[in-house]
Design a protein around this motif. Structure first.
Motif, PDB file in Angstrom:
ATOM      1  N   UNK A   1     105.788  20.003  66.128  1.00  0.00           N
ATOM      2  CA  UNK A   1     105.697  20.001  67.593  1.00  0.00           C
ATOM      3  C   UNK A   1     105.387  21.388  68.138  1.00  0.00           C
ATOM      4  N   UNK A   2     105.480  22.380  67.249  1.00  0.00           N
ATOM      5  CA  UNK A   2     105.329  23.759  67.702  1.00  0.00           C
ATOM      6  C   UNK A   2     104.036  23.966  68.476  1.00  0.00           C
ATOM      7  N   UNK A   3     102.989  23.375  67.962  1.00  0.00           N
ATOM      8  CA  UNK A   3     101.683  23.612  68.572  1.00  0.00           C
ATOM      9  C   UNK A   3     101.641  23.113  70.008  1.00  0.00           C
ATOM     10  N   UNK A   4     102.277  21.976  70.236  1.00  0.00           N
ATOM     11  CA  UNK A   4     102.273  21.435  71.595  1.00  0.00           C
ATOM     12  C   UNK A   4     102.980  22.384  72.544  1.00  0.00           C
ATOM     13  N   UNK A 448      94.024  10.194  71.306  1.00  0.00           N
ATOM     14  CA  UNK A 448      94.295  10.291  69.879  1.00  0.00           C
ATOM     15  C   UNK A 448      92.998  10.320  69.081  1.00  0.00           C
ATOM     16  N   UNK A 451      91.655  13.790  69.318  1.00  0.00           N
ATOM     17  CA  UNK A 451      92.487  14.757  68.580  1.00  0.00           C
ATOM     18  C   UNK A 451      92.342  14.552  67.083  1.00  0.00           C
ATOM     19  N   UNK A 452      92.164  13.305  66.654  1.00  0.00           N
ATOM     20  CA  UNK A 452      92.022  13.057  65.225  1.00  0.00           C
ATOM     21  C   UNK A 452      90.696  13.590  64.700  1.00  0.00           C
ATOM     22  N   UNK A 454      89.837  16.690  65.707  1.00  0.00           N
ATOM     23  CA  UNK A 454      90.012  18.139  65.738  1.00  0.00           C
ATOM     24  C   UNK A 454      90.005  18.756  67.121  1.00  0.00           C
ATOM     25  N   UNK A 455      89.858  17.930  68.178  1.00  0.00           N
ATOM     26  CA  UNK A 455      89.869  18.486  69.534  1.00  0.00           C
ATOM     27  C   UNK A 455      91.320  18.677  69.989  1.00  0.00           C
ATOM     28  N   UNK A 456      91.587  19.793  70.652  1.00  0.00           N
ATOM     29  CA  UNK A 456      92.928  19.994  71.184  1.00  0.00           C
ATOM     30  C   UNK A 456      93.144  19.020  72.336  1.00  0.00           C
ATOM     31  N   UNK A 457      94.408  18.880  72.721  1.00  0.00           N
ATOM     32  CA  UNK A 457      94.749  18.006  73.848  1.00  0.00           C
ATOM     33  C   UNK A 457      93.920  18.367  75.082  1.00  0.00           C
ATOM     34  N   UNK A 459      91.076  20.068  75.281  1.00  0.00           N
ATOM     35  CA  UNK A 459      89.647  19.777  75.086  1.00  0.00           C
ATOM     36  C   UNK A 459      89.382  18.280  75.188  1.00  0.00           C
TER      37      UNK A 459
ATOM     38  N   UNK B  71     100.241  18.795  64.382  1.00  0.00           N
ATOM     39  CA  UNK B  71      99.650  17.943  65.418  1.00  0.00           C
ATOM     40  C   UNK B  71      98.409  17.247  64.850  1.00  0.00           C
ATOM     41  N   UNK B  72      97.984  16.148  65.456  1.00  0.00           N
ATOM     42  CA  UNK B  72      96.809  15.435  64.929  1.00  0.00           C
ATOM     43  C   UNK B  72      95.591  16.343  64.765  1.00  0.00           C
ATOM     44  N   UNK B  73      95.339  17.218  65.792  1.00  0.00           N
ATOM     45  CA  UNK B  73      94.145  18.056  65.703  1.00  0.00           C
ATOM     46  C   UNK B  73      94.261  19.110  64.613  1.00  0.00           C
ATOM     47  N   UNK B  74      95.512  19.520  64.327  1.00  0.00           N
ATOM     48  CA  UNK B  74      95.694  20.486  63.236  1.00  0.00           C
ATOM     49  C   UNK B  74      95.440  19.820  61.891  1.00  0.00           C
ATOM     50  N   UNK B  76      93.452  17.331  61.475  1.00  0.00           N
ATOM     51  CA  UNK B  76      92.015  17.077  61.393  1.00  0.00           C
ATOM     52  C   UNK B  76      91.279  18.307  60.887  1.00  0.00           C
ATOM     53  N   UNK B  77      91.602  19.461  61.464  1.00  0.00           N
ATOM     54  CA  UNK B  77      90.861  20.655  61.035  1.00  0.00           C
ATOM     55  C   UNK B  77      91.313  21.121  59.652  1.00  0.00           C
ATOM     56  N   UNK B 105      85.027  22.499  65.810  1.00  0.00           N
ATOM     57  CA  UNK B 105      86.482  22.711  65.707  1.00  0.00           C
ATOM     58  C   UNK B 105      86.856  22.880  64.236  1.00  0.00           C
TER      59      UNK B 105
END
Ligand SMILES: Nc1ncnc2c1ncn2[C@@H]1O[C@H](COP(=O)(O)OP(=O)(O)OP(=O)(O)O)[C@@H](O)[C@H]1O
Ligand SMILES: [Mg+2]
Lengths: 497, 249
Positions: A1-4, A448, A451-452, A454-457, A459, B71-74, B76-77, B105
């Motif tokens: 969760x850190x990234x969020x 989702x 994000x799946x 590779x886009x951040x929330x 973006x 996180x999902x995006x992490x 993914x990359x 990304x």
């Protein structure tokens, strides 16, 4: 969760101190005394060395304004405005008599505003900068810059003059083309049209003037950057664009203001006149300071914009991207007088945090076979309130008139609101009016999916919102479409957590 | 290497995965089969990090990274790619723009330079040709109005361009015609290599004749109840899940 958490913190930092255009330029200013009375009106007129008819025109507007009441019908809330507690004239002290005299601080401001380098050079008066063709085959853009009350510099003037195009500050046009100004000023938005238009007519300080002669297609984008810099000033610019028979022009305005705790008033009037077969495309990217995340400060953007399609087959297209301002109150409208004339309105309005927007358009179908298209995209996030208010009025004589209206609302979060108030008055049997409206939310599966990949929330939200607005954004001149897309994303940062 | 240990997960408070163990060594392709509702898609969402899919116990690592902390995006990359059972539509978002943003990304995360629109178009067109996708699909909004099979091919296009370390294919073969099925298989096979592993979820043995898996697992009630070689898929095709489920119960 850190990234969020980190992302949210980063975004909060942006939101708290983060209006990117919130700098203030330190320039010596010339102010009129605070408050509003006939002497102030006279002062402004004298400062601009105006002819007697214009002073009379202003005074008439002022006297009319005194008899009027603040409008209450819009779905916006704000404390009463103290019109005596503001400056109605503020100008950089170093008068911009010639381009070389432009204050370097001012040029720094333009750099921060992201005015293209080429145009900065022109604004700075670099010898010959306006004459050479621009690099990379990019379309040149002529820029007029209005700083508080004064138009500071207009680029490419000579180049345009070759085609007989007039593009200058309206105060200058009063001196150089008085007959045009006198003929058209107030002919679309009369002095007493509404409360803020009357106020503007009394105290307008500057703005742009454009005249495109018969048969001329303007060879470049015309653009004005408006900026409120001084404290406690209102900005009352007045723009007048006249497209003579068979001419064509595309005009863009951009707006920013420093961050301030107080609310500042911006009450502009824009009048467009299109004669036979003329076409005007008017685009706005409005990013006045919206106030902070708690709703403190921000610009009150109360603007009257109206176009008269007077000529046969004339066309006016309004495109607006409204991301800024604490409160936006504006309804760019078209009077479709000439037979077969066309009016268009493409709008994106974003309200985040505590922003309020009540915006839309009015299409008056008067001539036969007149057509109008309205595409409105409202995006609400945070505690934002977004109202589309539109009027389509078809007169009995407008045989075969057509209107198509599409209003889409996108909600982000559950504290915000979207409202659609379409008025339709059709008094013609053969006219056809269509209205479509939708309200949606950004779906979790869309976020989702992005994000799946590779886009951040942020973006992902930006991309989905830009997709939602695509029909409007594609109407913007190419040069500004990218900028507008970025702006949409920045405006919504922190709206999804 | 993907290593899933004792994975328990709930959705809306409902227990779906019940102590799932699965290891896919780098370079291998494994297939998962199992009855409807057994938790196959749930597993793929948990691995990709979808909100609302709560892991209550267990661990998942890809190489030496702890996927569940990301996180999902992490993810993914870091190289996880999920080809959706039902790809999502993004109205107004151009396919090319979406794909290039995703690709950049991933490239940024790898420390590679971003690619511009022209380079991207070259790459994408080459892949699309192989997948027999018309060029105009790049201009159209992501998956909007795409047929079922076109959506699946679009997922394969994304996978091929992003070239993940771990691909999760959730019923990519469902709804595909025979030729398209081969194209999907070709795409997966073209990525095969020591740094690529895949988990292929399918109901049909036919896909596995084109993508020959190293291992086949049967998922039932949120756990792997049987594993075997490619021949297991043929057995299932012939006899169904009944016997295995009965034995596991
Ligand atoms: N939000 C939810 N609330 C409750 N139950 C859910 C929810 N989402 C999924 N489930 C249940 O979880 C179980 C596993 O679903 P999942 O989609 O993982 O199955 P699957 O193995 O992929 O099936 P299929 O072969 O049909 O695709 C199903 O019983 C499903 O109904
Ligand atoms: Mg499934």
């Amino acid at each position: 969760m850190a990234a969020v958490t980190e992302t949210i913190e980063a975004v909060q930092a942006v939101n708290d101190g983060g209006y990117k255009w919130g700098f203030e330029t330190d320039i010596e200013m010339d102010f009129a005394p605070k408050g509003l009375n006939e002497d102030i009106v006279r002062f402004i007129s004298a400062k601009k060395k105006e002819p007697a008819w214009l002073l009379e025109w202003r005074l008439k507007a002022y006297r009319h304004w005194l008899t009027m009441e603040v409008p209450h019908w819009a779905a916006v809330k704000h404390p009463p405005i103290d019109f005596q507690d503001a400056y109605y004239y503020a100008a950089p002290k170093q008068g911009p008599k010639s381009l070389d005299e432009v204050d370097p601080e001012l040029l720094k401001t333009y750099a921060k505003l992201g005015i293209p380098l080429k145009e900065q050079a022109i604004l700075a008066g670099v010898e010959g900068a306006g004459d050479s063709p621009s690099e990379g085959g990019r379309m040149p853009i002529a820029v007029d810059a209005v700083f508080d009350s004064v138009s500071v510099a207009t680029s490419y003037k000579e180049r345009l003059a070759k085609d007989g195009i007039v593009f200058c500050a309206i105060s200058e046009a009063v001196q150089t083309h008085p007959e045009l100004v006198q003929q058209y000023l107030g002919s679309v938005v009369p002095q007493g049209d509404n409360y803020y238009a009357a106020l503007n007519s009394a105290v307008f300080t500057d703005g742009s003037f454009v005249y495109i002669p018969k048969g001329v297609k303007c060879p470049m984008e015309l653009s004005t950057y408006f900026r409120i810099n001084a404290k406690s000033t209102g900005q009352f610019e007045r723009t007048l664009i006249i497209a003579d028979e068979g001419s064509k022009v595309s005009y863009l305005e951009g707006c920013t203001a420093p961050m301030r705790d107080e609310n500042q008033l911006h009450a502009a009037v824009v009048e467009l006149v299109a004669l036979d077969d003329a076409s005007i495309k008017y685009s706005t990217v409005q990013n006045w300071y919206p106030g902070d995340a708690e709703g403190k400060g921000g610009i009150y953007n109360f603007v009257t914009k109206r176009a008269a399609c007077r000529g046969k087959r004339s066309k006016v297209s309004w495109t607006q991207v409204e991301t800024g301002s604490a409160i936006t109150w504006k309804y760019p409208s078209c009077l479709l007088i000439g037979d077969d004339s066309v009016g268009e309105f493409y709008s994106v309005a974003i309200t985040n945090n505590h922003q309020q927007a009540d915006t839309g358009t009015k299409m008056f179908h008067i001539g036969q076979r007149t057509r109008s298209t309205i595409v409105s995209k409202g995006i609400s996030a945070g505690f934002g309130q977004n109202t589309y208010r539109g009027l389509v009025k078809i007169s009995p004589k407008a045989a075969g008139a057509r209107n198509f209206t599409q209003c889409d609302s996108l909600l982000i979060g559950d504290q915000c609101g979207a409202h659609t108030v379409p008025y339709i008055e059709n008094r013609c049997m053969t006219a056809k009016v269509e209205h479509e409206a939708t309200t949606s939310r950004i779906a979790e599966d869309q976020l989702f999916y992005c994000r799946s990949r590779g886009l951040t929330q942020e973006d992902a939200v930006g991309m989905i919102v830009n997709g939602f607005c695509r029909e409007v954004l594609k109407e913007l001149p190419m040069e500004f479409a990218v900028e507008a897309q970025k702006l949409l994303q920045i405006s919504l940062e922190g709206s999804v957590g | 290497m993907l290593k899933i240990e004792n994975l328990h997960a709930t959705v809306d408070g409902k227990q779906i995965l019940n102590g799932l163990n699965l290891t896919i060594p780098a370079g291998e392709i494994h297939a998962i089969m199992g009855p409807n509702g057994s938790g196959k898609s749930t597993l793929s969402y948990v691995l990709a990090g979808r909100d609302g899919y709560e892991v209550t116990e267990g661990s998942v690592t890809l190489g030496d990274i702890d996927l569940l902390a990301m996180e999902p995006e992490e993810r993914a990359v870091a190289g996880v790619f999920l080809a959706f059972q039902a790809p999502v539509e993004l109205p107004g978002v151009g396919n090319a723009n979406f794909l290039r943003t995703a690709l950049n990304a991933v490239r940024r995360a790898k420390g590679e330079a971003e690619i511009d629109a022209i380079q991207f178009l070259k790459l994408a067109r080459a892949r699309m040709k192989v997948l027999n996708m018309p060029d105009d699909m790049l201009k159209r909004p992501v998956n909007v109005g795409f047929s079922g099979g076109e959506k699946k091919r679009n997922e394969m296009l994304q996978m091929a361009l992003l070239s993940p370390k771990l691909a999760l294919l959730d019923e990519t073969d469902s709804g595909l015609d025979i030729d398209a099925l081969k194209l999907v298989a070709d795409t997966v096979n073209s990525l095969r290599g020591p740094a690529f592993s895949a988990l292929v979820i399918t109901h049909y043995q036919r896909l596995l004749t084109h993508i020959v898996p190293d291992r086949v697992h049967v998922l039932s009630a949120g756990r792997i109840v049987k594993s075997g070689g490619p021949e297991l898929a043929e057995e299932l095709e012939a006899s169904g899940y009944g016997a295995i489920q009965a034995a596991a119960a």
